[in-house]
Design an enzyme around this catalytic site. Sequence first.
Site, PDB file in Angstrom:
ATOM      1  N   GLY A  79      44.119  22.488  42.899  1.00 26.11           N
ATOM      2  CA  GLY A  79      44.389  21.401  42.251  1.00 26.11           C
ATOM      3  C   GLY A  79      43.988  20.248  43.216  1.00 26.11           C
ATOM      4  N   SER A 119      34.286  25.666  48.198  1.00 26.06           N
ATOM      5  CA  SER A 119      34.498  24.292  48.170  1.00 26.06           C
ATOM      6  C   SER A 119      34.202  23.737  49.355  1.00 26.06           C
ATOM      7  CB  SER A 119      36.203  24.270  48.027  1.00 26.06           C
ATOM      8  OG  SER A 119      36.480  22.909  48.315  1.00 26.06           O
ATOM      9  N   ALA A 120      33.804  22.515  49.465  1.00 28.05           N
ATOM     10  CA  ALA A 120      33.704  21.470  50.564  1.00 28.05           C
ATOM     11  C   ALA A 120      34.977  21.655  51.506  1.00 28.05           C
ATOM     12  CB  ALA A 120      33.417  20.257  50.036  1.00 28.05           C
ATOM     13  N   TYR A 149      43.994  25.951  51.762  1.00 23.58           N
ATOM     14  CA  TYR A 149      42.950  26.067  50.698  1.00 23.58           C
ATOM     15  C   TYR A 149      41.729  26.204  50.902  1.00 23.58           C
ATOM     16  CZ  TYR A 149      40.208  24.809  46.481  1.00 23.58           C
ATOM     17  OH  TYR A 149      39.434  24.918  45.581  1.00 23.58           O
ATOM     18  N   LYS A 192      42.356  16.061  40.070  1.00 25.17           N
ATOM     19  CA  LYS A 192      41.647  15.680  40.879  1.00 25.17           C
ATOM     20  C   LYS A 192      41.421  13.956  41.072  1.00 25.17           C
ATOM     21  CE  LYS A 192      40.583  19.692  42.935  1.00 25.17           C
ATOM     22  NZ  LYS A 192      39.280  20.187  42.944  1.00 25.17           N
ATOM     23  N   ARG A 220      33.843   9.973  49.857  1.00 22.97           N
ATOM     24  CA  ARG A 220      33.631  11.233  49.235  1.00 22.97           C
ATOM     25  C   ARG A 220      32.388  11.197  48.463  1.00 22.97           C
ATOM     26  NH1 ARG A 220      37.181  12.031  52.031  1.00 22.97           N
ATOM     27  NH2 ARG A 220      39.114  13.167  51.597  1.00 22.97           N
TER      28      ARG A 220
END
Length: 323
Positions: A79, A119-120, A149, A192, A220
């Site tokens: 999430g 993921s980043a 995560y 998000k 971002r």
Amino acid sequence: MKTIIVTGAGGFIGSHLAERLKSEGNYVIGIDKKFPEFKHTTDICDEFYLIDLRIQLDVENFKVNKQIDQIYHLAADMGGMGYVFGKDAQILQNSGRIDLNIFDWAYKNNVKDILFTSSACRYPEHLQEGDDIKLREDMAYPAAPQDGYGWEKIFGELLCKFYHENHNMNTHVVAFHNIYGENGTWCGGKEKSPAAICRKVAEANDGDSIEIWGDGTQLRSYCHVTDAIEGMIRTMQTNHHTAINIGTDRSISIKDFTQLIIDISGKDLSIKYVDGAIGVKSRNSDNTLSKKLLNWKPVIELEEGMTILYKWILEQVKNKQND
């Protein structure tokens, strides 16, 4: 035609991916512990199974009558920052179990091609405290991600490495950088930032202020789901076994991003900055490798993609208010 499993097909990216694969003539089998919220399973999959992939016995007992050519493994406990913050043990346990069960099932059922969605968040936290850093894939090691995560994504990448080396599986990894788009979670705590900000703007009236976590200086980059899926499919067609960034290399501050959404809405709103889980200071994608290996680059500009997303979320807000 290929027979393809998509885990996490009930989720945002998974449902978009399954629909694309089916539209191209593949036989698509979706697996998730929930149905897609905004799509009928028959529209995106040929078969759909409700399975809690954390439970080893349930995964071991899953049988299909076809030889599986590929698995796109997206299922995970995930999430936005408001959801993952403080849930390190839960995420490591849930997603780790899912990964172990899926890779074991793939190996035992002679599936040669499997793609893992990283993921980043894989990247070391200390690299992301400066100004507009573009994260290159090899910067992930020595590993020092921010939270559970990120560590779980490193674990999944290691599973890919070892199943390739030990079992000759053609494993693939994509590292997503903030994928956004319509037909995804937009409320309830798991959404998000693009969806969350769109919802706040859609719910606000002229003259209101909306709350944004942090001071607005965080940087971002955002990639539309349509571009992300194209990158995934191209990655599956390679023999490359380590992570490939899938994102845009255009960074934007949260302040400017929020103002972009306000401008799209046409409303007169102000921004109030409040304390909250904000993640790292700067995160952007270095797309050198994806351009070289995949001949891929995002084609949907942020303004276009966010206009589509805002209009979709505005519709969801109105429908909810009318219920």
